[in-house]
Design an enzyme around this catalytic site. Structure first.
Site, PDB file in Angstrom:
ATOM      1  N   TYR A 220      15.775  31.322   4.300  1.00 53.40           N
ATOM      2  CA  TYR A 220      13.891  32.668   4.390  1.00 53.40           C
ATOM      3  C   TYR A 220      13.882  32.224   5.687  1.00 53.40           C
ATOM      4  O   TYR A 220      14.040  31.575   7.012  1.00 53.40           O
ATOM      5  CB  TYR A 220      12.315  31.791   4.745  1.00 53.40           C
ATOM      6  CG  TYR A 220      11.827  31.445   2.888  1.00 53.40           C
ATOM      7  CD1 TYR A 220      11.627  32.610   2.137  1.00 53.40           C
ATOM      8  CD2 TYR A 220      12.150  29.763   1.986  1.00 53.40           C
ATOM      9  CE1 TYR A 220      11.652  32.684   0.639  1.00 53.40           C
ATOM     10  CE2 TYR A 220      11.899  29.780   0.492  1.00 53.40           C
ATOM     11  CZ  TYR A 220      11.055  31.179   0.138  1.00 53.40           C
ATOM     12  OH  TYR A 220      11.065  31.257  -1.246  1.00 53.40           O
TER      13      TYR A 220
ATOM     14  N   CYS B 151      13.755  24.907   1.915  1.00 49.17           N
ATOM     15  CA  CYS B 151      12.777  25.989   0.641  1.00 49.17           C
ATOM     16  C   CYS B 151      11.925  24.599   0.295  1.00 49.17           C
ATOM     17  O   CYS B 151      11.753  23.995   0.376  1.00 49.17           O
ATOM     18  CB  CYS B 151      13.631  26.715   0.332  1.00 49.17           C
ATOM     19  SG  CYS B 151      14.881  27.170   0.577  1.00 49.17           S
ATOM     20  N   MET B 152      10.840  25.191  -0.040  1.00 47.16           N
ATOM     21  CA  MET B 152       9.869  23.882  -0.883  1.00 47.16           C
ATOM     22  C   MET B 152      10.549  23.402  -1.740  1.00 47.16           C
ATOM     23  O   MET B 152      10.424  22.154  -2.163  1.00 47.16           O
ATOM     24  CB  MET B 152       8.723  25.117  -2.337  1.00 47.16           C
ATOM     25  CG  MET B 152       7.611  24.036  -2.350  1.00 47.16           C
ATOM     26  SD  MET B 152       6.561  24.748  -3.079  1.00 47.16           S
ATOM     27  CE  MET B 152       5.469  26.167  -2.292  1.00 47.16           C
ATOM     28  N   ASP B 153      11.641  24.143  -2.534  1.00 49.03           N
ATOM     29  CA  ASP B 153      11.953  23.921  -3.690  1.00 49.03           C
ATOM     30  C   ASP B 153      14.037  22.729  -3.583  1.00 49.03           C
ATOM     31  O   ASP B 153      15.155  22.888  -4.166  1.00 49.03           O
ATOM     32  CB  ASP B 153      11.805  23.558  -5.024  1.00 49.03           C
ATOM     33  CG  ASP B 153      10.929  24.824  -5.085  1.00 49.03           C
ATOM     34  OD1 ASP B 153       9.766  23.063  -5.548  1.00 49.03           O
ATOM     35  OD2 ASP B 153      10.727  25.494  -4.965  1.00 49.03           O
TER      36      ASP B 153
ATOM     37  N   ARG C 283     -10.389   0.334  15.030  1.00 40.11           N
ATOM     38  CA  ARG C 283     -10.376   1.604  14.440  1.00 40.11           C
ATOM     39  C   ARG C 283     -11.740   0.060  12.975  1.00 40.11           C
ATOM     40  O   ARG C 283     -12.632   0.719  12.898  1.00 40.11           O
ATOM     41  CB  ARG C 283      -8.580   1.053  12.932  1.00 40.11           C
ATOM     42  CG  ARG C 283      -8.492   1.874  11.972  1.00 40.11           C
ATOM     43  CD  ARG C 283      -7.000   1.487  11.445  1.00 40.11           C
ATOM     44  NE  ARG C 283      -6.512   0.510  11.008  1.00 40.11           N
ATOM     45  CZ  ARG C 283      -5.202   0.632  10.941  1.00 40.11           C
ATOM     46  NH1 ARG C 283      -4.555   1.180  11.374  1.00 40.11           N
ATOM     47  NH2 ARG C 283      -5.073  -0.430  10.000  1.00 40.11           N
TER      48      ARG C 283
ATOM     49  N   HIS D 235      -5.951  -6.962  13.066  1.00 37.22           N
ATOM     50  CA  HIS D 235      -4.704  -6.268  13.245  1.00 37.22           C
ATOM     51  C   HIS D 235      -4.571  -5.855  15.088  1.00 37.22           C
ATOM     52  O   HIS D 235      -4.827  -5.438  14.938  1.00 37.22           O
ATOM     53  CB  HIS D 235      -4.945  -4.792  12.998  1.00 37.22           C
ATOM     54  CG  HIS D 235      -3.401  -4.047  12.075  1.00 37.22           C
ATOM     55  ND1 HIS D 235      -2.575  -5.508  11.030  1.00 37.22           N
ATOM     56  CD2 HIS D 235      -2.624  -2.719  12.065  1.00 37.22           C
ATOM     57  CE1 HIS D 235      -1.220  -3.678  11.399  1.00 37.22           C
ATOM     58  NE2 HIS D 235      -1.839  -2.443  11.761  1.00 37.22           N
TER      59      HIS D 235
ATOM     60  N   LYS E 203       0.583  -1.090   0.507  1.00 42.89           N
ATOM     61  CA  LYS E 203      -0.618   0.339   0.051  1.00 42.89           C
ATOM     62  C   LYS E 203       0.601   1.107  -0.586  1.00 42.89           C
ATOM     63  O   LYS E 203       2.398   1.363   0.249  1.00 42.89           O
ATOM     64  CB  LYS E 203      -1.210   0.472   0.983  1.00 42.89           C
ATOM     65  CG  LYS E 203      -0.684   0.351   2.460  1.00 42.89           C
ATOM     66  CD  LYS E 203      -1.352  -0.391   3.863  1.00 42.89           C
ATOM     67  CE  LYS E 203      -0.480  -0.446   5.011  1.00 42.89           C
ATOM     68  NZ  LYS E 203      -1.039   0.521   5.537  1.00 42.89           N
TER      69      LYS E 203
ATOM     70  N   ARG F 136       1.252 -10.494   6.899  1.00 40.92           N
ATOM     71  CA  ARG F 136       1.359  -9.345   5.934  1.00 40.92           C
ATOM     72  C   ARG F 136       1.975  -8.708   6.590  1.00 40.92           C
ATOM     73  O   ARG F 136       2.760  -8.017   7.439  1.00 40.92           O
ATOM     74  CB  ARG F 136      -0.600  -8.736   6.817  1.00 40.92           C
ATOM     75  CG  ARG F 136      -1.679 -10.156   6.475  1.00 40.92           C
ATOM     76  CD  ARG F 136      -2.828  -8.822   6.232  1.00 40.92           C
ATOM     77  NE  ARG F 136      -2.548  -7.917   7.916  1.00 40.92           N
ATOM     78  CZ  ARG F 136      -3.356  -8.519   8.864  1.00 40.92           C
ATOM     79  NH1 ARG F 136      -3.818  -9.832   8.811  1.00 40.92           N
ATOM     80  NH2 ARG F 136      -3.246  -7.702  10.242  1.00 40.92           N
TER      81      ARG F 136
HETATM   82  C1  LIG Z   1      -3.576  -4.186   8.607  1.00 43.21           C
HETATM   83  C2  LIG Z   1      -2.659  -4.051   7.776  1.00 43.21           C
HETATM   84  N1  LIG Z   1      -1.716  -5.306   7.744  1.00 43.21           N
HETATM   85  C3  LIG Z   1      -0.699  -5.215   7.796  1.00 43.21           C
HETATM   86  C4  LIG Z   1      -0.105  -4.007   8.223  1.00 43.21           C
HETATM   87  C5  LIG Z   1       1.283  -3.896   7.269  1.00 43.21           C
HETATM   88  O1  LIG Z   1       1.648  -3.474   9.385  1.00 43.21           O
HETATM   89  P1  LIG Z   1       4.122  -3.642   8.530  1.00 43.21           P
HETATM   90  O2  LIG Z   1       4.029  -2.233   7.586  1.00 43.21           O
HETATM   91  O3  LIG Z   1       3.891  -2.681  10.033  1.00 43.21           O
HETATM   92  O4  LIG Z   1       4.213  -5.299   8.808  1.00 43.21           O
HETATM   93  C6  LIG Z   1      -0.795  -2.417   7.581  1.00 43.21           C
HETATM   94  C7  LIG Z   1       0.023  -1.574   8.151  1.00 43.21           C
HETATM   95  O5  LIG Z   1      -0.071  -0.395   8.680  1.00 43.21           O
HETATM   96  C8  LIG Z   1      -2.028  -2.617   8.153  1.00 43.21           C
HETATM   97  O6  LIG Z   1      -2.788  -1.917   8.151  1.00 43.21           O
END
Ligand SMILES: Cc1ncc(COP(=O)(O)O)c(C=O)c1O
Length: 390
Positions: free
Chosen positions: A270, A317-319, A138, A168, A39, A224
């Site tokens: 700045y 700065c920005m850039d 969550r 999680h 992600k 995961r």
């Molecule tokens: C539902 C879920 N599973 C797994 C992960 C992976 O977690 P990590 O990056 O701590 O391994 C995340 C990350 O936020 C998550 O939201």
């Protein structure tokens, strides 16, 4: 010709991604799979490239936060199973069906609406992982009754396939394991309730990186793997604990755009918050907060030049960002490392995170579309991706 004109880039070491997958493969039970979490554009490393490498290195599936991210992976030709970990509005379930992406669900109302829409449009079934909230607060079902209700609704649907059950952890990266153990016990109670109701369990998963390091025995069907995939530890405590050895994959580099040696003191950037000493060597770097290089590094951060630290002077700065070069003579075009290694020195994402008051996760995620990514294998460039020119 170089595929980008400004000399500021991220380098992603694909061998590190591969090695980290292999490390977790050895660390967790043999029957437990690896779901590589890509992600947020692979935590800023590039979801498609990291996803491909992780799968090639032995990961079995991918996870993203939202369906749009899954579409990007499918468009890139990735055919492995993909799970969306976050909420998907039921109106988008058709996209998940057409792309064969699995979704997360935790409400009967959502399931009935998604089922109705899939039947209405005569679409293929969608795999659903049910999320249980065991203490993250969550998303997810919070009681056995809710869980059995959601699973019952799935079983009534021809268009939604019950494919997984997961939770999680909120505190798996902390030394005190009271909370994570409580969450795991609650998760086990959910599994028991399902078994007691005569059901066969789908794919079960609960471990993020921290839990996979600390409790590989809780691996169930898959872990995961997020932050560990990128070679970072989920917390300073976990880094110390280190019974797995991870390799950071990301570096941030630039080349000097301007050098000046001011005989008389001058102020820099700045707000004129910094005044040079006589004959100080000031280099200007073509990167700024609009690239995701935090302004909180102003007058605090360092970069690496010729293997030594050079301090950021004045405000980012920005850039652009100015640094004081104390060792060696700088020239326009010389390479500077902002994150990563140069010679014997290293600026880790952990160090940067501590300096700006955040966690290492956020630091690569902040780097944005302005920065091209150069992919490396065996120390050699093997691809460049510039989001600006996509
Ligand atoms: C539902 C879920 N599973 C797994 C992960 C992976 O977690 P990590 O990056 O701590 O391994 C995340 C990350 O936020 C998550 O939201």
């Amino acid at each position: 010709m170089k595929p980008f004109c400004r000399d500021t880039w991220v380098e992603v070491d694909l061998d590190a991604i591969r090695a980290n997958v292999e490390t977790f493969r050895r660390h967790i039970p043999e029957k437990t799979e690896i779901m590589a979490v890509v992600k947020a554009d692979g935590y800023g490393h590039g979801a498609v490239q990291v996803g491909r490498e992780a799968l090639d290195a032995g990961a079995d599936s991918l996870a993203v936060a939202m369906l749009d991210e899954a579409v990007v992976l499918r468009d890139a030709g990735i055919t492995a199973p993909i799970l969306v970990l976050g909420y998907t509005p039921p109106e988008s379930v058709g996209i998940a069906s057409k792309r064969q992406v699995e979704l997360t669900a935790y409400s009967e109302a959502w399931i009935r609406e998604a089922d109705r829409l899939l039947r209405q449009d005569q679409l293929e079934p969608v795999g659903i992982h049910v999320k249980a909230d065991t203490g993250m607060g969550r998303l997810g079902v919070r009681t056995t009754d809710e869980l059995l209700g959601v699973v019952g609704a799935l079983e009534e649907s021809d268009k939604l396939r019950w494919s997984g059950l997961f939770t999680h952890y909120a505190c798996a990266d902390e030394p005190d394991d009271t909370h994570v153990r409580r969450q795991h016990e609650m998760f086990q109670a959910f599994l028991q309730a399902l078994l007691a109701s005569g059901r066969k369990l789908p794919k079960v998963h609960c471990c993020n990186t921290a839990a996979a390091i600390a409790h590989p025995e809780w691996g169930y069907d898959t872990i995961r793997l997020g932050i560990g995939l990128y070679g970072l530890y989920p917390s300073p405590y976990m880094k110390e604990r280190a019974d797995v050895s991870l390799i950071p994959a990301l570096s941030l580099k630039t080349r000097i755009a301007h050098v000046k040696v001011a005989e008389q003191p001058i102020t820099v950037s700045y707000g004129a918050t910094y005044t040079t000493e006589p004959n100080e060597q000031v280099a200007t770097l073509p990167i700024g907060y609009a690239d995701g290089y935090s302004r909180l590094l102003s007058n605090r951060g360092t970069v690496l030049f010729e293997g030594s630290r050079a301090s950021i002077i004045g405000r980012v700065c920005m850039d652009q960002t100015m640094v004081r070069i104390e060792s060696g003579e700088a020239e326009v075009g010389d390479e500077v490392v902002l994150y990563g290694r140069q010679g014997e020195e290293e600026i880790s994402l952990d160090e940067v995170a501590a300096l700006i008051g955040t966690i290492n996760y956020e630091v690569p995620c902040m780097l944005n579309y302005r920065i091209p990514k150069v992919y490396m294998r065996q120390g050699k460039e093997c691809g460049v991706f510039h989001p600006l020119f996509k």
